[in-house]
Scaffold this motif. Sequence first.
Motif, mmCIF file in Angstrom:
data_model
loop_
_atom_site.group_PDB
_atom_site.id
_atom_site.type_symbol
_atom_site.label_atom_id
_atom_site.label_comp_id
_atom_site.label_asym_id
_atom_site.label_seq_id
_atom_site.Cartn_x
_atom_site.Cartn_y
_atom_site.Cartn_z
ATOM 1 N N PRO B 291 18.261 -3.355 -7.640
ATOM 2 C CA PRO B 291 16.826 -2.174 -7.193
ATOM 3 C C PRO B 291 17.376 -1.093 -7.682
ATOM 4 C CG PRO B 291 18.086 -3.065 -5.445
ATOM 5 C CD PRO B 291 18.403 -4.249 -6.509
ATOM 6 N N SER B 292 16.886 -0.173 -8.172
ATOM 7 C CA SER B 292 17.188 1.311 -8.458
ATOM 8 C C SER B 292 17.300 1.937 -6.995
ATOM 9 C CB SER B 292 16.195 2.053 -9.211
ATOM 10 O OG SER B 292 14.825 2.262 -8.397
ATOM 11 N N MET B 293 17.932 3.144 -7.101
ATOM 12 C CA MET B 293 18.304 3.916 -5.832
ATOM 13 C C MET B 293 16.825 4.462 -5.157
ATOM 14 S SD MET B 293 20.981 3.693 -4.779
ATOM 15 C CE MET B 293 20.816 4.944 -2.999
ATOM 16 N N ASN B 294 15.814 4.574 -6.000
ATOM 17 C CA ASN B 294 14.630 4.901 -5.627
ATOM 18 C C ASN B 294 14.080 3.945 -4.964
ATOM 19 O OD1 ASN B 294 13.048 7.162 -5.714
ATOM 20 N ND2 ASN B 294 11.639 6.165 -7.176
ATOM 21 N N GLU B 295 14.051 2.996 -5.359
ATOM 22 C CA GLU B 295 13.473 1.492 -4.519
ATOM 23 C C GLU B 295 14.040 1.306 -3.162
ATOM 24 O OE1 GLU B 295 11.734 -1.169 -8.216
ATOM 25 O OE2 GLU B 295 14.103 -1.111 -7.679
ATOM 26 N N VAL B 296 15.419 1.625 -3.249
ATOM 27 C CA VAL B 296 16.416 1.301 -2.009
ATOM 28 C C VAL B 296 15.800 2.434 -1.154
ATOM 29 C CG1 VAL B 296 18.701 1.555 -1.046
ATOM 30 C CG2 VAL B 296 18.192 0.379 -3.271
ATOM 31 N N PHE B 297 16.022 3.646 -1.630
ATOM 32 C CA PHE B 297 15.597 5.009 -0.454
ATOM 33 C C PHE B 297 14.272 4.547 0.203
ATOM 34 C CE2 PHE B 297 13.592 8.922 0.399
ATOM 35 C CZ PHE B 297 14.654 9.587 0.868
ATOM 36 N N ILE B 298 13.256 4.222 -0.830
ATOM 37 C CA ILE B 298 11.917 3.872 -0.133
ATOM 38 C C ILE B 298 11.879 2.761 0.870
ATOM 39 C CG2 ILE B 298 9.597 3.154 -0.649
ATOM 40 C CD1 ILE B 298 9.946 4.790 -3.443
ATOM 41 N N GLN B 299 12.696 1.746 0.315
ATOM 42 C CA GLN B 299 12.751 0.463 1.290
ATOM 43 C C GLN B 299 13.301 0.752 2.623
ATOM 44 O OE1 GLN B 299 14.448 -2.877 -0.737
ATOM 45 N NE2 GLN B 299 14.551 -3.917 1.208
ATOM 46 N N VAL B 300 14.253 1.469 2.488
ATOM 47 C CA VAL B 300 15.336 1.675 3.784
ATOM 48 C C VAL B 300 14.340 2.657 4.641
ATOM 49 C CG1 VAL B 300 17.400 2.707 4.648
ATOM 50 C CG2 VAL B 300 17.459 1.187 2.556
ATOM 51 N N VAL B 301 14.048 3.741 4.231
ATOM 52 C CA VAL B 301 13.219 4.568 5.074
ATOM 53 C C VAL B 301 11.833 4.133 5.489
ATOM 54 C CG1 VAL B 301 11.838 7.023 4.868
ATOM 55 C CG2 VAL B 301 14.258 6.802 3.567
ATOM 56 N N GLU B 302 11.234 3.402 4.620
ATOM 57 C CA GLU B 302 9.920 2.779 5.217
ATOM 58 C C GLU B 302 10.215 1.782 6.420
ATOM 59 O OE1 GLU B 302 7.367 1.570 2.043
ATOM 60 O OE2 GLU B 302 6.752 3.446 1.839
ATOM 61 N N GLN B 303 11.259 1.022 6.275
ATOM 62 C CA GLN B 303 11.855 0.173 7.141
ATOM 63 C C GLN B 303 12.223 0.924 8.376
ATOM 64 O OE1 GLN B 303 14.989 -2.498 6.156
ATOM 65 N NE2 GLN B 303 13.532 -3.459 4.596
ATOM 66 N N ALA B 304 12.738 2.114 8.277
ATOM 67 C CA ALA B 304 13.014 2.938 9.405
ATOM 68 C C ALA B 304 12.079 3.549 10.252
ATOM 69 C CB ALA B 304 14.348 3.726 9.222
ATOM 70 N N ASN B 305 11.027 3.914 9.631
ATOM 71 C CA ASN B 305 10.031 4.509 9.951
ATOM 72 C C ASN B 305 8.771 3.795 9.985
ATOM 73 O OD1 ASN B 305 12.032 6.697 9.865
ATOM 74 N ND2 ASN B 305 10.903 7.947 8.293
ATOM 75 N N PRO B 306 8.696 2.684 10.555
ATOM 76 C CA PRO B 306 7.290 2.008 10.301
ATOM 77 C C PRO B 306 6.180 2.819 10.740
ATOM 78 C CG PRO B 306 8.552 1.249 12.297
ATOM 79 C CD PRO B 306 9.472 2.270 11.633
ATOM 80 N N LYS B 307 5.039 2.453 9.827
ATOM 81 C CA LYS B 307 3.763 3.248 9.876
ATOM 82 C C LYS B 307 2.963 2.810 11.016
ATOM 83 C CE LYS B 307 2.975 4.128 5.208
ATOM 84 N NZ LYS B 307 3.312 3.595 4.133
ATOM 85 N N LYS B 308 2.557 3.669 11.953
ATOM 86 C CA LYS B 308 1.791 3.230 13.029
ATOM 87 C C LYS B 308 0.411 2.836 12.673
ATOM 88 C CE LYS B 308 4.246 6.859 15.234
ATOM 89 N NZ LYS B 308 4.211 8.590 15.039
#
Lengths: 440, 308
Positions: B291-308
């Motif tokens: 994965p690119s860092m961009n993908e990692v970033f999005i994946q990690v942040v989205e996991q950490a901040n689940p959408k309500k």
Amino acid sequence: MNKSLLILKREYLTRVRKKSFIILTLLVPFLFAGFTVLPAWLAMQDDEEQRTIGVYDASDLFESRLTDTEFTHFNFIDKAEFQVIEQDISTSRFYAVLHVPEDILTSNKARLLSGKQVTFDVKNMIGNKLEDIIEKDKKAVVIEESGIPDLEQKLASTRTNIQLETIKIGQTGEAVKSSTELAMGVGYAAGFIIYMFVFIYGAMVMRGVMEEKSSRIVEVIISSVKPTQLMFGKIVGIGLVGLTQLVFWVVLIFLIATGLQFFLTPDQAEMIQQSQGMMGQAPQIEQNAVLNAIELVGNLNIPLILGSFLFYFLGGFLMYSSLMGAVGAAVDHEEEAQQLMLPVTIPLIFSIIILFPVVKNPEGSLAFWASMFPFTSPVIMMVRVPYGLPMWELLLSMGILVASIYGTIWVAGKIYRTGILMYGKKVNFKEIVKWLFYRN
Amino acid sequence: MELIKATNVVKDYAGHRALDEVSLAVKEQSIFGLLGPNGAGKTTLIRIINQITAPDQGEIQLFGRRLKPEDIHQIGYLPEERGLYKKMKVGEQALYLAQLKGMSRHDALKGLKHWFEKFEIQPWWNKKIEELSKGMQQKIQFVTTVVHQPKLLIFDEPFSGFDPINANLLKNEILQLKENGATIIFSTHNMASVEEVCDHIALINRSKKILDGPIDTIKEQYKNDIFEVETTAQHDVTHHFSRNGFKLIEYELQGSIQRVKFQMEHQMPSNELIKNLIEKMEIRSFREVIPSMNEVFIQVVEQANPKK
């Protein structure tokens, strides 16, 4: 080099080198001289127009007694000619025509007819001449009727003019001639100068802080120096700019005044002083009066006044500029600044409002308390110092001011440190009070 | 060796925790990417390192000892929000800022001359800042950040506002600074540049550090068993990747080549996977998709901040 010194140097040099500063510093003394001397000089310019006044004297009291002056001539005319002129003023060959009625002694009235409004000087001069002549006549009658010999000389000898010399007696018992007017003038001027400079240069500190905040350079600078060093350098640097300007003004005004004395004849200089009402009873100016004035100035406690002036000038500036600096740090826009500025400057404005009452009564309780309260003392105490006051009062006021400066700088420093890095937040007083308790 | 180390740093603002027990270590002569969404606490951490503000808890160590006030001479900081005195002349201002960083006037003049020549900007020396374009101002600001040869450089979004040519020039300068011994903390949202220059990254999200490590290790860690194979076009292979624990992501037929991107539903060592595939088709190429860092970033942040 010490970093505060570096900052101070930049703040000072960038401002002193500005064209606007140089122009203002050089121009104001000339404007000042212009505005004080010019109107007086102009007023003094004699009206050099030759005028002829036609006189129709129905009372026959003034023929040959109404003497010509250098520029005004009186020309007596007969009734016929007067009537023609009265019918149609445009046929008149005179600047104006004076009609003295027969009953002038009882009615005290005369008329001056002209096509256009006569000047103030002409009207005054003619009125005075008529009064003089009539008074002289009446006096002569009274003296004759009373039968008292040499009455005129006796009456003249009753005229009195008391010169009240004020003498201050020091604690050591030496008597010193003093001048209330002089103390008043010096006090008023000193108070007003402090007010003006604190206001102008305090606002300059505020704008300087806002410039750094809005241009975002502040983050770079406080990653190199402590915010307090930055604020200190800025305030002292700008304070020195103010002192520089003041010194220039004083020196230039002095030079211009000296220069003018060379150019003006003694007569003219005297009249300028008269028209400015500086010397009060100026008509009897003699060399004595000049010597007297020099003595009075010399009798002011000049070292004390100058020392206190510098102290309160700097003290007032430090106090207000640190607060205004904090205001500049707390806000993002000019409009918000205006809003927060007001509460800060209210005591300053208050001191200028009470300046006059204090000048009139420098011993009153208003004067006392206002010269102790640190937000008004820089202006008000300077009004009192030239009159002389107990040393303990001066020292107490200075002590309070120094302590308050410490407190103010501490508070301002807190607000400043938090404020300069706070963007996009509309601040109010509650918010600012919160900042005081932040740990940085 | 670690040049700078943060241990359990906590910073509270009235009713809001900006940093929560953040620890990280930056190796000497490396480029450390400090990543995170807007408002995560990166700028607060940078300000603490710059001693603009102090942590409520925890400590920062430089060269293995507690950070001292004099250490600001060893740090060069380029903030995200750039700014210079608009009415001041370029040279005068650069000299002033260098002297504030503790350089003597003489050294500052020498250092500035070197950098101005390098960037070919000597003609700007007597111009006022406000007469320069934004890009030119950025160059001046970069020079004033590095001229005192700091051991630690902190760049917050250094490439914003630069055209691609100047951005590239700047990137090379940053790499050169690292070669010359500087340690660099690099904060950005531009993940492509992170991949190009960073050795190590930390990701801060909502005041907490949620990811930390060398860039290769992290990418390795976040690969999702996605592979790409190219086979000959003798027969259609899509049916094979639609079952047997495979999930087809992308398929493309290009002349005599079929390109397939797929995900494994269960982890399987690459060798075994190849063995498995080789029996069914003729493989031209095989690679695991990192994965690119961009993908990692999005994946990690989205996991950490689940959408309500």
